[in-house]
Motif scaffolding. Structure first.
Motif, PDB file in Angstrom:
ATOM      1  N   HIS A 157     -42.828 -45.945  33.542  1.00 58.54           N
ATOM      2  CA  HIS A 157     -43.183 -46.155  34.690  1.00 58.54           C
ATOM      3  C   HIS A 157     -42.842 -45.371  36.432  1.00 58.54           C
ATOM      4  O   HIS A 157     -42.817 -44.919  36.840  1.00 58.54           O
ATOM      5  CB  HIS A 157     -44.137 -47.844  35.434  1.00 58.54           C
ATOM      6  N   LEU A 158     -40.762 -45.655  35.788  1.00 60.42           N
ATOM      7  CA  LEU A 158     -40.023 -44.635  36.258  1.00 60.42           C
ATOM      8  C   LEU A 158     -40.147 -43.398  36.203  1.00 60.42           C
ATOM      9  O   LEU A 158     -39.668 -42.835  37.422  1.00 60.42           O
ATOM     10  CB  LEU A 158     -38.481 -45.889  36.074  1.00 60.42           C
ATOM     11  N   TYR A 159     -39.744 -43.256  35.124  1.00 65.30           N
ATOM     12  CA  TYR A 159     -39.901 -41.497  34.692  1.00 65.30           C
ATOM     13  C   TYR A 159     -41.388 -40.685  35.884  1.00 65.30           C
ATOM     14  O   TYR A 159     -41.399 -39.638  36.576  1.00 65.30           O
ATOM     15  CB  TYR A 159     -40.527 -41.529  33.452  1.00 65.30           C
ATOM     16  N   LYS A 160     -42.455 -41.420  35.650  1.00 61.57           N
ATOM     17  CA  LYS A 160     -43.244 -40.810  36.793  1.00 61.57           C
ATOM     18  C   LYS A 160     -42.850 -40.943  37.763  1.00 61.57           C
ATOM     19  O   LYS A 160     -43.443 -39.723  38.931  1.00 61.57           O
ATOM     20  CB  LYS A 160     -44.780 -42.415  36.675  1.00 61.57           C
ATOM     21  N   GLU A 161     -42.710 -41.942  38.694  1.00 62.90           N
ATOM     22  CA  GLU A 161     -41.925 -41.349  40.344  1.00 62.90           C
ATOM     23  C   GLU A 161     -40.693 -41.101  40.340  1.00 62.90           C
ATOM     24  O   GLU A 161     -41.471 -40.208  40.977  1.00 62.90           O
ATOM     25  CB  GLU A 161     -41.273 -43.496  40.851  1.00 62.90           C
ATOM     26  N   GLN A 162     -39.679 -40.504  39.276  1.00 68.58           N
ATOM     27  CA  GLN A 162     -38.755 -39.603  39.429  1.00 68.58           C
ATOM     28  C   GLN A 162     -39.025 -38.804  39.195  1.00 68.58           C
ATOM     29  O   GLN A 162     -38.780 -37.148  40.434  1.00 68.58           O
ATOM     30  CB  GLN A 162     -37.880 -39.625  38.045  1.00 68.58           C
ATOM     31  N   LEU A 163     -40.322 -38.348  38.297  1.00 67.99           N
ATOM     32  CA  LEU A 163     -41.209 -36.744  38.212  1.00 67.99           C
ATOM     33  C   LEU A 163     -41.853 -35.894  39.629  1.00 67.99           C
ATOM     34  O   LEU A 163     -41.663 -35.041  39.798  1.00 67.99           O
ATOM     35  CB  LEU A 163     -42.154 -36.164  36.992  1.00 67.99           C
ATOM     36  N   GLN A 164     -42.641 -37.183  39.990  1.00 67.26           N
ATOM     37  CA  GLN A 164     -43.341 -36.939  41.194  1.00 67.26           C
ATOM     38  C   GLN A 164     -42.212 -36.562  42.670  1.00 67.26           C
ATOM     39  O   GLN A 164     -42.237 -35.337  43.321  1.00 67.26           O
ATOM     40  CB  GLN A 164     -44.066 -37.862  41.705  1.00 67.26           C
ATOM     41  N   ASN A 165     -41.357 -37.279  42.851  1.00 65.75           N
ATOM     42  CA  ASN A 165     -39.836 -37.458  43.188  1.00 65.75           C
ATOM     43  C   ASN A 165     -39.119 -35.706  43.263  1.00 65.75           C
ATOM     44  O   ASN A 165     -38.888 -34.602  44.500  1.00 65.75           O
ATOM     45  CB  ASN A 165     -39.686 -38.395  43.515  1.00 65.75           C
ATOM     46  N   TRP A 166     -39.158 -35.589  42.024  1.00 62.79           N
ATOM     47  CA  TRP A 166     -38.389 -34.254  41.823  1.00 62.79           C
ATOM     48  C   TRP A 166     -39.010 -33.466  42.247  1.00 62.79           C
ATOM     49  O   TRP A 166     -38.904 -31.913  42.875  1.00 62.79           O
ATOM     50  CB  TRP A 166     -38.618 -34.180  40.350  1.00 62.79           C
ATOM     51  N   ILE A 167     -40.627 -32.784  41.630  1.00 64.10           N
ATOM     52  CA  ILE A 167     -41.137 -31.507  41.613  1.00 64.10           C
ATOM     53  C   ILE A 167     -41.431 -32.033  43.711  1.00 64.10           C
ATOM     54  O   ILE A 167     -41.739 -30.837  44.378  1.00 64.10           O
ATOM     55  CB  ILE A 167     -42.767 -31.969  41.256  1.00 64.10           C
TER      56      ILE A 167
END
Length: 314
Positions: free
Chosen positions: A131-141
């Motif tokens: 769940h943390l990775y999902k949020e980080q990945l969206q924000n990064w992209i």
């Protein structure tokens, strides 16, 4: 003299102001880290690099050149370009990705800024943190495409990615034009996946046993089988993925297993790179040792050209 000095200063300030305000300014891109919106990808140069450096992957090269050419020519693509590379390790998936990156941004500074490489093992190691990775990945992209629409995102080791994680970027990959005011149509996404390699090898081997040319392997059939294989394969990272269900992956690109002749080309190229003489007996010895599948025919290298550099160094 004072008037001349004042004029020079004014002229210099005007030139500096123009550089900072111009969207294609090298000064602005250097100091303010802007994205050069003028596409730099030269398709003939890319073709030359792929033809000279990548061995045994005529299908992959053919598709990559075709789709990148069409994408670059479009002033405003309707959706990001999404390609999924599949094949055994050492067949050239990472290598072609790096060649694309080098040609998309020839200078090292923008390449570091606008080419983003995600390693599943390095960046997403813990299943409990999905769940943390999902949020980080969206924000990064979202943040990087906002800075540079022509951003390149490369995801390696997809076969080890936690299920469902890659679906978090689904909103950015469709035919939406813009998402929350950010235009994603010029972005490029590459998924590198060992999953599907056995299926590709099975088809290639069957083709060879029926005495048909490698070059005649039907691409459309291979792509169709690949999408089905990846969707149902729990080790693909795209297992039952929305990206496949919603058809946002534009191309499933097969990387064929490498034969003896392709490994010899890899060895020869590596000898040149390391500055060694091209000893034909040495080349044949390494290539023969690396072609080990199937056990009877010994037609393909299960490691592709992965360990060639190390063997040449020794």
């Amino acid at each position: 003299a004072l008037d001349t000095l004042s004029t020079s200063i004014l002229t210099g300030c005007a030139a500096l102001a123009w550089q900072l305000l111009s969207p294609h300014s090298w000064l602005k891109c250097h100091f303010l880290k802007c994205c050069n919106m003028k596409d730099t990808l030269n398709i003939p140069v890319l073709k030359r690099d792929l033809d000279q450096k990548v061995f045994g992957q005529h299908l992959a090269i053919q598709i990559v050149l075709k789709v990148l050419s069409a994408n670059i020519q479009s002033e405003r693509p309707r959706k990001p370009l999404v390609m999924s590379f599949h094949g055994w390790t050492g067949t050239g998936k990472s290598f072609i990705s790096s060649i694309i990156a080098e040609n998309l941004y020839q200078l090292s500074t923008p390449r570091r800024m606008f080419v983003h490489h995600f390693s599943t093992i390095l960046h997403f190691p813990h299943l409990s943190h999905v769940h943390l990775y999902k949020e980080q990945l969206q924000n990064w992209i979202r943040g990087n495409v906002s800075t540079c629409p022509r951003s390149l995102f490369i995801f390696s080791e997809m076969d080890q990615m936690p299920h469902g994680l890659i679906d978090s970027i689904m909103p950015f990959l469709g035919y939406h034009g813009e998402v929350d005011g950010v235009y994603y149509g010029k972005a490029i996404f590459l998924f590198l996946n060992n999953a599907g390699g056995d299926k590709i090898t099975e088809i290639a081997l069957d083709h060879w046993r029926r005495m048909k040319r490698r070059e005649d392997i039907p691409l459309k059939t291979l792509q169709s089988l690949l999408s089905e294989e990846i969707f149902t394969n729990r080790n693909s990272g795209l297992f039952q993925s929305q990206l496949i269900q919603k058809n946002v992956i534009d191309y499933f690109i097969p990387f064929l297993p490498l034969e003896y002749k392709h490994v010899t080309q890899c060895v020869r190229q590596e000898l040149r790179t390391q500055g060694h003489p091209e000893d034909e007996d040495f080349i044949a010895e390494i290539a023969m040792a690396m072609t080990d599948y199937p056990s009877e025919e010994r037609l393909y290298s299960t490691k592709g050209c992965k360990t060639v550099a190390t063997k040449v160094s020794l």
